[in-house]
Design a protein around this motif. Sequence first.
Motif, short mmCIF file in Angstrom:
data_model
loop_
_atom_site.label_atom_id
_atom_site.label_comp_id
_atom_site.label_asym_id
_atom_site.label_seq_id
_atom_site.Cartn_x
_atom_site.Cartn_y
_atom_site.Cartn_z
N ALA A 284 1.88 15.71 1.70
CA ALA A 284 0.75 16.63 1.87
C ALA A 284 -0.51 16.10 1.19
O ALA A 284 -1.47 16.84 1.03
N ASP A 285 -0.50 14.80 0.80
CA ASP A 285 -1.72 14.24 0.20
C ASP A 285 -2.57 13.62 1.31
O ASP A 285 -2.07 13.32 2.39
N THR A 286 -3.85 13.42 1.02
CA THR A 286 -4.73 12.86 2.06
C THR A 286 -5.30 11.50 1.65
O THR A 286 -6.39 11.13 2.07
N THR A 287 -4.54 10.75 0.85
CA THR A 287 -5.01 9.40 0.52
C THR A 287 -4.82 8.49 1.74
O THR A 287 -3.88 8.66 2.51
N VAL A 288 -5.73 7.54 1.87
CA VAL A 288 -5.68 6.61 3.00
C VAL A 288 -5.14 5.28 2.49
O VAL A 288 -5.60 4.75 1.49
N ASP A 289 -4.12 4.75 3.17
CA ASP A 289 -3.48 3.50 2.77
C ASP A 289 -4.06 2.37 3.64
O ASP A 289 -3.80 2.32 4.85
N PRO A 290 -4.83 1.44 3.04
CA PRO A 290 -5.48 0.39 3.84
C PRO A 290 -4.49 -0.45 4.65
O PRO A 290 -4.81 -0.90 5.75
N ASP A 291 -3.27 -0.65 4.13
CA ASP A 291 -2.29 -1.45 4.87
C ASP A 291 -1.86 -0.73 6.16
O ASP A 291 -1.69 -1.35 7.21
N LYS A 292 -1.69 0.58 6.05
CA LYS A 292 -1.28 1.34 7.25
C LYS A 292 -2.42 1.37 8.27
O LYS A 292 -2.18 1.28 9.48
N ILE A 293 -3.64 1.47 7.77
CA ILE A 293 -4.80 1.47 8.68
C ILE A 293 -4.92 0.10 9.37
O ILE A 293 -5.17 0.01 10.58
N ALA A 294 -4.70 -0.97 8.61
CA ALA A 294 -4.77 -2.33 9.19
C ALA A 294 -3.69 -2.50 10.26
O ALA A 294 -3.91 -3.12 11.30
N ALA A 295 -2.51 -1.93 10.00
CA ALA A 295 -1.41 -2.05 10.98
C ALA A 295 -1.77 -1.30 12.27
O ALA A 295 -1.47 -1.78 13.38
N LEU A 296 -2.42 -0.15 12.14
CA LEU A 296 -2.84 0.59 13.34
C LEU A 296 -3.83 -0.25 14.15
O LEU A 296 -3.73 -0.37 15.37
#
Length: 394
Positions: A284-296
Amino acid sequence: MPSQPNMRTSGSLRVAVVGAGIVGLSTALEIRARGAEVAVYDSGVELGAGATMRAAGMLGAAFDWALEADQRAMAALARHAGMLWPDFAARIERLAGAGLEFSKEGALVVARSEEEASWLGTLAAACQARNLPVQRLSADEVRRADPALSGNLVGGLMLPEDRQVDAQIALQRLGAALSRSGVGLRLGRKVERIVGGQVFLMPDGEKFDRVVLATGAGALPAFVGPRGAPLEHGLVATVPVKGQILALAPVDGGPRHVTHTRDVYIAPKSRWVLIGATSERGRADTTVDPDKIAALRARASEIAPSLANAPEVTAWAGIRPGTPDDAPMIGQTAIPGVFAALGHYRNGVLFAPATAELVADQVIDGKVSPLAAAFDPLRFDKLSEAPHSPAQEN
Ligand SMILES: Cc1cc2nc3c(=O)[nH]c(=O)nc-3n(C[C@H](O)[C@H](O)[C@H](O)COP(=O)(O)OP(=O)(O)OC[C@H]3O[C@@H](n4cnc5c(N)ncnc54)[C@H](O)[C@@H]3O)c2cc1C
């Protein structure tokens, strides 16, 4: 199912909606259209505190539900909602005086390998079995449908009734439509406690005949009787499912259609191209993970190469309001006069006009349609099926 309290004529009925996401606002609009006085409460000081503001706005009745053979009610709700959307969008546009970027273009589903092409065949057959329009496309036809897509794709499908909207703009337009319809928007008002009795007393001292809970992944208010004894609504808490999403600047020659593979989607809007999304159950947190964004981005660039170098505008995370069986909770709670419009998980934008209709049927007319009965909010003590787990998330 609990009985309805005595119904007054709808003209004098006063209804409070708690939660100003797309589900609450759509429900408020429909209840108002049926003649009741309506006020919407939200803890946010402006619209957009919840998941709606973080959604990709895809209206994927076929892509999301055709393959779910054991989810007949969900597929029916999705189909019904998809059919309501064109008129719903036109109605909001008329009331608000501005459009919500509702696009009728249809969505593509593409395959990167023969194994994925075989999965597309299964999806196409499932669409046909449910009478959902679908067209099979060769690799060349995919490229003709959207020249921004990679020449390495082996085939695709067009789902002409899977449309999209800009969810953030839709929320603002709904807010304007409600204001012009005489619905009070009470922003910056968190509702933590409601006193029930003959009427429902809100924390600001206003009294209502009915309450609709549309709090998304937020905490439900507590209900107490006139002497302070707790009133049990019988609802289970929603299950948070975090989703991270990337927004890229539109590029010349970029993709024009919503395009899915099994593990990523591209949803191009006029102001940005959304790439989504992660699915992190229980978070339920809203932190953004740069690795997950790069994978997208990497996955999206594989199917639309021009996205590899598109400038990043922003990335965000939102919390989908799931339920134990991932179907919404729609209908009267164990407290007569209190209704749920909750748990819309990954399809709240799609489902909103259908939920609005089903809730208004119950709040105003006391009518529970067979479709609504499948989403009885008090069903969870009767649950025996295994939880549902989709392949790709909105
Ligand atoms: C990354 C991502 C992508 C998505 N993409 C899609 C998509 O493409 N298509 C689709 O259909 N769906 C999508 N979804 C799902 C969709 O966003 C949700 O299902 C939908 O927004 C739920 O709407 P809602 O109105 O129920 O909740 P919300 O939009 O969360 O609104 C709930 C509101 O209630 C308020 N609130 C909560 N508690 C209280 C209280 N006690 N008192 C007062 N106010 C309160 C909150 O402030 C909030 O404004 C996506 C979700 C995510 C996270």
